[in-house]
Design an enzyme around this catalytic site. Structure first.
Site, PDB file in Angstrom:
ATOM      1  N   TYR A 115      49.228  34.794  40.952  1.00  0.00           N
ATOM      2  CA  TYR A 115      48.126  35.446  40.249  1.00  0.00           C
ATOM      3  C   TYR A 115      46.889  35.550  41.145  1.00  0.00           C
ATOM      4  CZ  TYR A 115      44.566  36.039  36.565  1.00  0.00           C
ATOM      5  OH  TYR A 115      43.525  36.483  35.789  1.00  0.00           O
ATOM      6  N   LYS A 152      45.190  39.040  42.377  1.00  0.00           N
ATOM      7  CA  LYS A 152      43.811  39.353  42.021  1.00  0.00           C
ATOM      8  C   LYS A 152      42.932  39.524  43.259  1.00  0.00           C
ATOM      9  CE  LYS A 152      43.967  39.551  37.528  1.00  0.00           C
ATOM     10  NZ  LYS A 152      43.784  40.874  36.881  1.00  0.00           N
TER      11      LYS A 152
END
Length: 303
Positions: A171, A175
């Site tokens: 993640y 991002k």
């Protein structure tokens, strides 16, 4: 409301719940016509139902706004193309793209398998790239035809992408990649009337209320709900409007009542020998530079 987005058409991905739903309702409240995209999947990306997107559409219509649902998979070329086509077919134009869709597959790095890495990269990073690509192609064609748009893209990064987050290597990497994509898109598309920015929000959603349950809990009584997703949406609406002219390639943190401009990587202390370093010599120079530099903020969850 002020009608900030009157006459504009906004496409919002992952808009069936949480932040995306709040963004869709906020855009509609300011006069935008909204395409509500959502696959209706679970927190880990499995399953799927068209219900959440349609429910948001019905909410917007009940409040006097205009909206249509899109249930396609925006991580595929076909799904992303149909997303942009839906806006053009339903409303005749496209002005704003808010990339928001995502899910979690959290693991410590030693336990993170290929599928969990690929799935998060696909939804967060590819799920930003493909809608952006197809929207940008439309806007470029408009500009070349003499109809220069006032187009806006708002991408969704995270504090995990800025600082890292323990147990979220996939993640955090995705991002961080979204920030890089934002900077490139802003530089490439400005000539066509497209502004591209990113937000790093902190709010109560399905992805945060389990991982940060105490922090994300709603207050008792009628006090200010600092973690309500609706607190993030006003900045997103402004970034998606013509009012933010001249703002592009920037990253904002948005949380509760706070907005922060993130300044990113900038050159710090530098040493230049003017010739090749020896390894130990380079190390000594690096230690001296580190002593003069600002220490990094710790990753989320670091001890």
């Amino acid at each position: 409301m002020t009608g900030l987005c009157t006459g504009r058409v906004a496409v919002i991905t992952g808009a069936g719940r949480g932040l995306g739903r709040a963004h869709a309702l906020a855009h509609a409240a300011e006069g935008a016509k909204v395409v509500v995209n959502d696959l209706g999947v679970g927190l880990d990306g499995t399953g799927g139902a068209t219900g959440p997107a349609q429910q948001v559409v019905e909410e917007i219509r009940a409040l006097g706004g205009e909206a249509v649902a899109h249930g396609g998979d925006i991580t595929t070329t076909e799904g992303a193309a149909s997303l942009i086509a839906t806006a053009l077919d339903a409303f005749g134009r496209l002005d704003t793209l808010v990339n928001n869709a995502g899910f979690l597959r959290d693991r410590m790095l030693v336990n993170l398998d290929d599928d969990d890495w690929d799935a998060v990269m696909r939804v967060h990073l590819k799920g930003h790239f493909l809608p952006l690509k197809h929207a940008a192609a439309h806007w470029r064609a408009e500009a070349k035809a003499g109809r220069r748009p006032e187009a806006r893209v708002v991408n969704t990064s995270s504090g995990a992408g800025l600082l890292g987050s323990v147990g979220q290597g996939n993640y955090s990497a995705a991002k961080a990649g979204i920030i890089g994509l934002t900077l490139v898109a802003a530089a490439e598309m400005g000539r066509y009337g497209v502004q591209v920015n990113a937000i790093a929000p902190a709010a109560r959603t399905r992805m945060t209320e389990q991982a940060f349950a105490e922090t994300m809990a709603a207050p008792e009584g009628s006090g200010f709900d600092a973690m309500a997703p609706e607190n993030v949406s006003p900045l997103v609406v402004w970034l998606g409007s013509a009012a933010c002219a001249g703002v592009s390639g920037r990253v904002f943190e948005a949380e509760a009542g706070r907005i922060t401009v993130m300044e990113g990587w900038r050159p710090g202390p530098t040493a230049d020998k003017g010739a090749r370093w020896m390894p130990m010599e380079a190390g000594e120079a690096a230690l001296e530079l580190l002593a003069d530099s600002e220490p990094p903020q710790p990753a989320y969850g670091a001890r």
